[in-house]
Design an enzyme around this catalytic site. Structure first.
Site, mmCIF file in Angstrom:
data_model
loop_
_atom_site.group_PDB
_atom_site.id
_atom_site.type_symbol
_atom_site.label_atom_id
_atom_site.label_comp_id
_atom_site.label_asym_id
_atom_site.label_seq_id
_atom_site.Cartn_x
_atom_site.Cartn_y
_atom_site.Cartn_z
ATOM 1 N N SER A 15 0.842 -1.208 0.000
ATOM 2 C CA SER A 15 0.000 0.000 0.000
ATOM 3 C C SER A 15 0.875 1.256 0.000
ATOM 4 C CB SER A 15 -0.972 -0.001 1.177
ATOM 5 O OG SER A 15 -0.286 0.094 2.396
ATOM 6 N N MET A 98 10.528 -6.850 4.526
ATOM 7 C CA MET A 98 10.700 -7.582 5.772
ATOM 8 C C MET A 98 11.900 -8.534 5.702
ATOM 9 S SD MET A 98 8.319 -6.135 7.352
ATOM 10 C CE MET A 98 8.170 -7.030 8.878
ATOM 11 N N HIS A 99 13.044 -7.971 5.426
ATOM 12 C CA HIS A 99 14.274 -8.773 5.371
ATOM 13 C C HIS A 99 15.394 -7.854 5.858
ATOM 14 C CE1 HIS A 99 17.380 -11.425 3.443
ATOM 15 N NE2 HIS A 99 17.976 -10.272 3.230
ATOM 16 N N ILE A 100 16.058 -8.274 6.910
ATOM 17 C CA ILE A 100 17.132 -7.437 7.454
ATOM 18 C C ILE A 100 18.336 -7.541 6.538
ATOM 19 C CG2 ILE A 100 18.707 -7.117 9.396
ATOM 20 C CD1 ILE A 100 16.437 -8.069 11.229
ATOM 21 N N LEU A 101 18.770 -6.400 6.025
ATOM 22 C CA LEU A 101 19.860 -6.379 5.040
ATOM 23 C C LEU A 101 21.215 -6.370 5.736
ATOM 24 C CD1 LEU A 101 18.158 -3.778 2.735
ATOM 25 C CD2 LEU A 101 18.665 -6.149 2.098
ATOM 26 N N ASN A 115 14.073 3.896 4.821
ATOM 27 C CA ASN A 115 13.104 2.908 5.299
ATOM 28 C C ASN A 115 11.927 3.622 5.964
ATOM 29 O OD1 ASN A 115 12.142 0.254 6.168
ATOM 30 N ND2 ASN A 115 12.819 0.831 8.226
ATOM 31 N N HIS A 117 9.176 3.160 8.894
ATOM 32 C CA HIS A 117 8.958 2.336 10.093
ATOM 33 C C HIS A 117 7.778 2.900 10.880
ATOM 34 C CE1 HIS A 117 9.755 -0.409 13.306
ATOM 35 N NE2 HIS A 117 9.979 0.558 14.178
ATOM 36 N N ASP A 157 16.330 0.038 12.182
ATOM 37 C CA ASP A 157 15.470 1.176 12.545
ATOM 38 C C ASP A 157 16.190 2.267 13.341
ATOM 39 O OD1 ASP A 157 13.315 -0.066 11.227
ATOM 40 O OD2 ASP A 157 12.821 -1.221 13.009
ATOM 41 N N GLU A 186 1.338 6.935 7.050
ATOM 42 C CA GLU A 186 2.469 6.444 6.250
ATOM 43 C C GLU A 186 2.311 6.833 4.786
ATOM 44 O OE1 GLU A 186 4.089 2.405 8.366
ATOM 45 O OE2 GLU A 186 2.395 2.185 7.021
HETATM 46 C C1 GRF Z 1 4.007 -0.670 6.864
HETATM 47 O O1 GRF Z 1 3.282 -0.495 8.048
HETATM 48 C C2 GRF Z 1 5.461 -0.359 7.091
HETATM 49 O O2 GRF Z 1 5.679 0.678 7.981
HETATM 50 C C3 GRF Z 1 5.921 -1.657 7.689
HETATM 51 O O3 GRF Z 1 5.273 -2.647 6.926
HETATM 52 C C4 GRF Z 1 4.036 -2.127 6.462
HETATM 53 C C5 GRF Z 1 3.984 -2.324 4.981
HETATM 54 O O4 GRF Z 1 2.711 -2.120 4.455
HETATM 55 N N1 GRF Z 1 7.351 -1.736 7.731
HETATM 56 P P1 GRF Z 1 2.482 -2.128 2.883
HETATM 57 O O5 GRF Z 1 3.053 -3.421 2.320
HETATM 58 O O6 GRF Z 1 3.139 -0.917 2.297
HETATM 59 O O7 GRF Z 1 0.985 -2.082 2.714
#
Ligand code: GRF
Length: 205
Positions: A15, A98-101, A115, A117, A157, A186
């Site tokens: 999103s 969702m992968h720590i680089l 990033n 967060h 983060d 966001e």
């Molecule tokens: C977001 O809340 C972002 O802050 C977190 O993962 C979510 C990703 O949402 N790290 P989307 O895939 O952009 O909908």
């Protein structure tokens, strides 16, 4: 003005990628142009969003690497090389990645990787930040949380914030209410932060 290449890395719904696509289409990303979307999950819905916007995609899963007897470091090195060789991006945006680089990956893009967060600087680092904020709210330990966009450094983060926004927790909130409020913010803050960084007016990392 020449456009600046943005590569967006996602793992899920995308999103926030959609917010960036929409902003670009409305001319709200300044000179920014999303040239590639990378996912580490084959079924991430964000890949569909990218295709719908005619943005090229690249999928590389850790499972492929593990199955071939390779390591996370191999995964990161190959991904960094692929991105740099094919795009030489001005900016990498981790938007729900969702992968720590590894430090090697981050060093390659140092100063041009940011990033998103769902928490404020110094609070709730790492995964499940919204759930943890909600738990603390229910326990009476917090009245607000927030969102930040920050430069990426090896410590998760912890890089220098580019943009932050406080978000209230409201009496009677369900977890879903809080999530929705955070995601809405966001979607506003990420395009603005990207535009600012590309314009060179962000803080340096
Ligand atoms: C977001 O809340 C972002 O802050 C977190 O993962 C979510 C990703 O949402 N790290 P989307 O895939 O952009 O909908």
């Amino acid at each position: 003005m020449a456009s600046k290449k943005i590569v967006v890395l996602i793992s899920g719904s995308g999103s926030n990628l959609q917010a960036l696509i929409d902003a670009e289409q409305k001319g709200e990303l300044g000179c920014g142009k999303i040239t590639l979307v990378v996912s580490n999950k084959k079924n991430a819905y964000g890949l569909t969003r990218a295709s719908n916007a005619s943005i090229p995609t690249f999928v590389q899963t850790l499972k492929q690497y593990k199955d071939a007897g390779k390591t996370r470091e191999d995964f990161d090195r190959d991904l960094a090389q692929h991105i740099e060789r094919t795009e030489a991006p001005d900016l990498l945006v981790l938007a729900g990645w969702m992968h720590i680089l590894s430090p090697a990956f981050i060093d390659m893009f140092r100063g041009r990787i940011i990033n998103l967060h769902p928490a404020l600087p110094g609070e709730l680092d790492g995964a499940h930040a919204i759930d943890r904020a909600y738990e603390e709210f229910k326990e009476g330990k917090r009245l607000s949380t927030g969102v930040m966009v920050h430069y990426v450094i090896p410590e998760v983060d912890k890089g220098k914030p580019i943009m932050t926004q406080v978000i209230p927790c409201v009496e009677g909130d369900t977890l879903e209410d809080l999530e929705n409020r955070i995601h809405a913010v966001e979607h506003q803050i990420l395009p603005r932060a990207v535009k600012q960084v590309l314009a060179g007016s962000g803080q340096t990392q």
